[in-house]
Write an enzyme that holds these catalytic residues in place. Structure first.
Site, mmCIF file in Angstrom:
data_model
loop_
_atom_site.group_PDB
_atom_site.id
_atom_site.type_symbol
_atom_site.label_atom_id
_atom_site.label_comp_id
_atom_site.label_asym_id
_atom_site.label_seq_id
_atom_site.Cartn_x
_atom_site.Cartn_y
_atom_site.Cartn_z
ATOM 1 N N PRO A 1 1.081 -1.422 -0.251
ATOM 2 C CA PRO A 1 -0.305 0.091 -0.276
ATOM 3 C C PRO A 1 1.498 1.214 0.003
ATOM 4 C CG PRO A 1 0.318 -1.104 2.592
ATOM 5 C CD PRO A 1 0.791 -2.070 1.587
ATOM 6 N N ASP A 2 0.323 2.540 -0.954
ATOM 7 C CA ASP A 2 1.668 3.041 -0.605
ATOM 8 C C ASP A 2 0.876 4.430 0.666
ATOM 9 O OD1 ASP A 2 -0.892 5.081 -0.566
ATOM 10 O OD2 ASP A 2 -0.878 5.754 -2.692
ATOM 11 N N PHE A 3 1.436 5.587 0.977
ATOM 12 C CA PHE A 3 0.971 6.000 1.959
ATOM 13 C C PHE A 3 0.401 6.929 2.205
ATOM 14 C CE2 PHE A 3 5.278 4.013 2.743
ATOM 15 C CZ PHE A 3 5.738 3.870 4.520
ATOM 16 N N ARG A 4 -0.108 7.909 1.473
ATOM 17 C CA ARG A 4 -0.627 9.101 1.905
ATOM 18 C C ARG A 4 -1.785 9.228 0.556
ATOM 19 N NH1 ARG A 4 2.031 12.169 3.952
ATOM 20 N NH2 ARG A 4 4.186 11.663 4.518
ATOM 21 N N ASN B 1 11.195 5.769 -2.168
ATOM 22 C CA ASN B 1 11.006 4.289 -1.807
ATOM 23 C C ASN B 1 11.650 3.492 -0.929
ATOM 24 O OD1 ASN B 1 8.737 4.448 -3.210
ATOM 25 N ND2 ASN B 1 9.342 2.772 -4.713
ATOM 26 N N ASP C 1 11.190 0.035 -0.031
ATOM 27 C CA ASP C 1 10.965 -1.287 0.702
ATOM 28 C C ASP C 1 11.961 -2.185 -0.724
ATOM 29 O OD1 ASP C 1 10.638 -0.700 -2.553
ATOM 30 O OD2 ASP C 1 8.628 -0.956 -2.565
ATOM 31 N N HIS D 1 14.484 8.494 0.947
ATOM 32 C CA HIS D 1 14.862 8.608 2.347
ATOM 33 C C HIS D 1 14.779 7.131 2.712
ATOM 34 C CE1 HIS D 1 10.923 11.111 0.670
ATOM 35 N NE2 HIS D 1 11.695 11.458 0.688
#
Length: 377
Positions: A56-59, A130, A132, A149
């Site tokens: 899932p994305d964050f925003r 990302n 991941d 990040h």
């Protein structure tokens, strides 16, 4: 953005000049990629390249991770990635880390496209937001990736900064344990940039290389998180820029900008078809099946892209797991005890003192406040 422009050292504002692409479409883009004029391809990617893997994305307002974490008893959803909250209670983060940890998810077609670009000696740098590590797992060389990040690829003590063994943290995450430094007993954290932390030095050092870009491809991002989003404006004026995204975002109004809207994987397949790379793309993606690291007893939990597990279902499951961890986490000492660290109340008071001292130290050392860093995840 002003800082990045100064750091880049040149004026990149749009100006009239000879057109590079024959037209602003995928066919002209493919022709340009195959030309001698295209030698250095840069990429910027974000969560949109990983959602088809089941992550899932964050925003996203209704389906993003933060939106679902809002129902939990956290000070605020982003607290999971806030360094001071992590010091007080690392349980929510490590519960989330267990669900998102590298090895559970297979790279997507888009990740394999980045590898194919490298195989054709075209990839200069892939800037990713990302965490991941799916670019790495797709076979993109580490030296070609700038994880703006941070990521789960490395980890260290948040106090003495000593690196921590990869296999040990894998075991701790699998066993729902909180890993601690073998030197000072400080908390171990993957090298993910939390709110209140500076971006990696490699990110800033790599920015000047954008002056050499012959093509910039921006994939799966809302271009709202700075300073990362500012990179799109730092390539030369005559460098074609391509947006591959579900929605039209940013300011892609230069004469050689190309906007391709739709699912990342589908557009990448179309582009590779135009390039004659379709077979290479399929082969590269087939090789990623071995990148998944799931024990036999956890095989039923393996996330299969766009088949048995949908992103929404995966998100609900992740949120439920964090909710369970919070239910047994009334305070820091109970939480740490439940996760097998054996902390005493006295040790927890010492940790609290360390957190205050470290916070004061950070302010003295000049680490930028959250408001200056913006939303980094």
């Amino acid at each position: 953005m002003n800082f990045l422009r100064q750091f880049h050292g040149r004026d990149t504002s749009p100006s009239p000049g000879s057109k590079v692409l024959a037209a602003n479409d995928i066919q002209s883009l493919a022709k340009y990629i195959q030309s001698d004029s295209c030698q250095n391809v840069f990429l910027m990617d974000r969560a949109g390249v990983s959602t088809s893997a089941g992550i899932p994305d964050f925003r996203s307002p209704e389906t993003g991770l933060y939106a679902n974490l809002a129902r939990l008893k956290l000070p605020y959803p982003e607290a999971v990635f806030q360094i001071d909250f992590f010091r007080r209670n690392p349980v929510p983060f490590y519960t989330l880390a267990k669900e998102l940890y590298p090895g559970r998810y297979r790279p997507t077609i888009t990740h394999s496209f980045i590898k194919v670009l490298h195989a054709h000696n075209l990839l200069h740098t892939c800037f990713t937001q990302n965490i991941d590590t799916l670019e790495r797992r797709a076979g993109v060389p580490e030296k070609k990736i700038i994880e703006a990040h941070g990521s789960f690829a490395t980890q260290r003590c948040i106090d003495c900064k000593r690196p921590y063994d990869e296999e040990k943290i894998k075991k701790a995450v699998k066993d729902s344990a909180i890993p601690r430094c073998e030197r000072c007993n400080g908390l171990i954290k993957p090298d993910i940039v939390f709110f209140g932390e500076a971006l990696p030095p490699q990110f800033h050092v790599s920015i000047p290389s954008l002056r050499h870009a012959d093509l910039l491809i921006v994939i799966g991002t809302s271009l709202t998180v700075h300073p990362f989003a500012s990179l799109v404006d730092l390539v030369p004026n005559d460098c074609p820029r391509v947006l591959i995204n579900l929605e039209d975002v940013g300011q892609f109004h230069r004469q050689d900008d190309v906007v391709l809207l739709g699912k990342c994987d589908e557009i990448v397949k179309r582009l590779c078809r135009e390039l004659g790379w379709e077979e290479a793309l399929e082969k590269a993606w087939a090789e990623t099946v071995d990148s998944v690291e799931v024990d036999s007893d956890d095989r039923d939990k393996l996330v299969v892209p766009e088949t048995t597990t949908k992103v929404g279902e995966e998100l609900d499951r992740i949120t439920r797991e964090i909710e369970k961890s919070l239910a047994i986490s009334k305070d820091t000492s109970e939480a740490l005890s439940d996760f097998g660290t054996g902390e005493t109340q006295g040790q927890n008071e010492l940790l609290g003192k360390r957190a205050v001292e470290k916070k004061d130290s950070d302010e003295v050392e000049g680490n930028p406040p959250v408001s200056e860093l913006g939303d980094k995840l």
